[in-house]
Write an enzyme that holds these catalytic residues in place. Structure first.
Site, PDB file in Angstrom:
ATOM      1  CB  THR A  59      -0.998  -0.035   1.185  1.00 25.18           C
ATOM      2  OG1 THR A  59      -1.939   1.041   1.037  1.00 25.18           O
ATOM      3  CG2 THR A  59      -0.312   0.110   2.542  1.00 25.18           C
ATOM      4  CG  ASN A  60      -0.586   4.618  -1.284  1.00 25.86           C
ATOM      5  OD1 ASN A  60      -1.245   5.326  -0.556  1.00 25.86           O
ATOM      6  ND2 ASN A  60      -1.101   3.978  -2.329  1.00 25.86           N
ATOM      7  NE  ARG A  61       5.849   7.219   3.794  1.00 26.04           N
ATOM      8  CZ  ARG A  61       6.265   6.591   4.890  1.00 26.04           C
ATOM      9  NH1 ARG A  61       5.476   6.492   5.937  1.00 26.04           N
ATOM     10  NH2 ARG A  61       7.471   6.048   4.935  1.00 26.04           N
TER      11      ARG A  61
END
Ligand code: C5P
Length: 408
Positions: free
Chosen positions: A213-215
């Site tokens: 995933t990402n931030r």
């Protein structure tokens, strides 16, 4: 600006243990910009003094219609005429019964009868009083008469047992009131427009327990959804996993991976006037999804993950674009404007919101942002560093100025 800014709001307080919660609601309404005046019953004054409300609102409190010394001034009519929104909170069984029957035997009920403003009723009482057929009949009468009634919460009552009749929390009441008011205000700039917002970071599964995933926190997209609703739109928020509470009055569809986001957006795209792709969509996903948890190799050798590209949602939809005004985001760490301009063209966007996420206070996770708005053939507009809500408003007002959602 909120829908409450400069609104003349009269809060009618009747006497119950929940009367004190009216103070919290009044504070929130004032924070939103409303000008609040209070009318109260003499029973309410047994629970909270008029002075408390007077000090909070910095306005005189109407409780006794016979105290005025001004012969040209009829107190309850003056307040009734001044009122643009009337809120009965807490509304006791007694107040509800009086209003349902058009009684006007004190300043509060006389003001209610004398105003033509929309009226919102927030009942709070003992659960047995609430379910009593007489109360239910009176509540039905209020609805028939065009008043808006909020259903009380279920939970622990002042009597020490649980039941339905609790006053909902002030934040819940405010959210309900705001949404009701939006529905009653036809001239809002996005009234009748269907806005779809995507938000949050997608998750691409590796195995049953792991994902890439990402931030992204989802805050920017949630702010856009909330502001679009406040501007009168019918809003669908397609949300990847976030920790955020759904904005009130907004339909939420939850998704997980880029593929599921594509399916959800694709399903609704033909019925969309404005699409805001604020989601941080993963560009790659694991080429294989392991059906069991991936184990460490016995020889401790490096583990290589093979990734494959996910579908580009905006590019996929570009070919199906008709009336839709499409807004994309470009979170960049270098060559901000050049990269954003390239995406504006390649994704056939009407507006791209360029974000330099390497700057402090900008982009992911925080409550603030600073962006540059790019549109085809138009000068770029850079906002100041401000709240995500203010940025959301600026993005949507730019789209409205472009006639978003009205194109043939
Ligand atoms: O190319 P990049 O991912 O930087 O583009 C960002 C914009 O494109 C965002 O609006 C994002 O929601 C959207 N996007 C997309 N499909 C992808 C990746 C990004 O629609 N697979």
């Amino acid at each position: 600006m909120s829908i409450w800014t400069k609104r003349h709001v009269t809060v009618v307080v009747s006497g119950g243990i929940a009367s004190y919660k009216a103070l919290v609601l009044i504070r929130s309404l004032m924070k939103q910009g409303a000008v609040v005046r209070v009318a109260m019953t003499t029973h309410a004054a047994k629970f909270i003094t008029p002075l408390t409300f007077q000090t909070l609102t910095q306005q005189p409190v109407v409780i006794d219609e016979f105290t005025t010394t001004d012969p040209h001034h009829v107190v309850h009519v003056a307040l009734a005429d001044w009122t643009e929104v009337m809120i009965l909170v807490p509304a006791t069984a007694n107040l509800i019964a009086k209003v349902a029957n058009g009684l006007a035997d004190d300043a509060a009920t006389t003001t209610i009868l004398a105003t033509t403003a929309p009226k919102f009723v927030v009942p709070a009482m003992n659960s047995h009083m609430y379910v009593n057929p007489a109360t239910q009949r009176n509540l039905k009468q209020l609805t028939t008469d065009g008043l808006h009634v909020l259903t009380p919460a279920t939970g622990m009552l002042a009597e020490g047992y649980s039941g339905q009749g609790r006053l909902p929390e002030p934040a819940v009441i405010l959210a309900w009131l705001t949404d009701q008011l939006i529905q009653l205000t036809p001239d809002l700039p996005l009234a009748g427009r269907r806005v779809v917002v995507t938000a949050g970071g997608t998750r691409e599964a590796l195995d049953p327990v792991r994902f890439i995933t990402n931030r992204s926190s989802g805050k920017m997209g949630y702010a856009v959804a909330q502001v679009a609703r406040e501007l009168g739109a019918t809003v669908t928020l397609i949300s990847a996993t976030t920790h955020l509470a759904a904005p009130s009055g907004v339909k939420v569809v939850t998704v997980d991976s880029a593929q599921s986001l594509l399916t959800a957006v694709s399903d609704i795209f033909d019925d969309t006037d404005i699409l805001v792709m604020a989601a941080a969509v993963s560009d790659y996903r694991p080429a294989e999804l392991a059906d069991q948890k991936i184990k460490k190799p016995a020889d401790h050798a490096d583990l290589t993950l093979r990734l494959t590209e996910t579908p580009d949602i905006l590019k996929t939809l570009a070919a199906r674009k008709h009336q839709q005004y499409v807004i994309g985001f470009a979170a960049e760490t270098q060559s901000l404007l050049a990269n954003a301009n390239r995406k504006l063209t390649s994704k056939k966007l009407d507006l791209i919101v360029a974000n330099d996420v390497s700057k402090p206070g900008v982009g992911f996770n925080g409550d603030t942002n600073q962006v540059t708005l790019l549109r085809p053939e138009q000068q770029p507009v850079t906002t100041e560093l401000t709240t995500k809500t203010a940025i959301a408003k600026q993005i949507l007002m730019t789209a409205i100025a472009d006639g978003a959602g009205t194109q043939a």
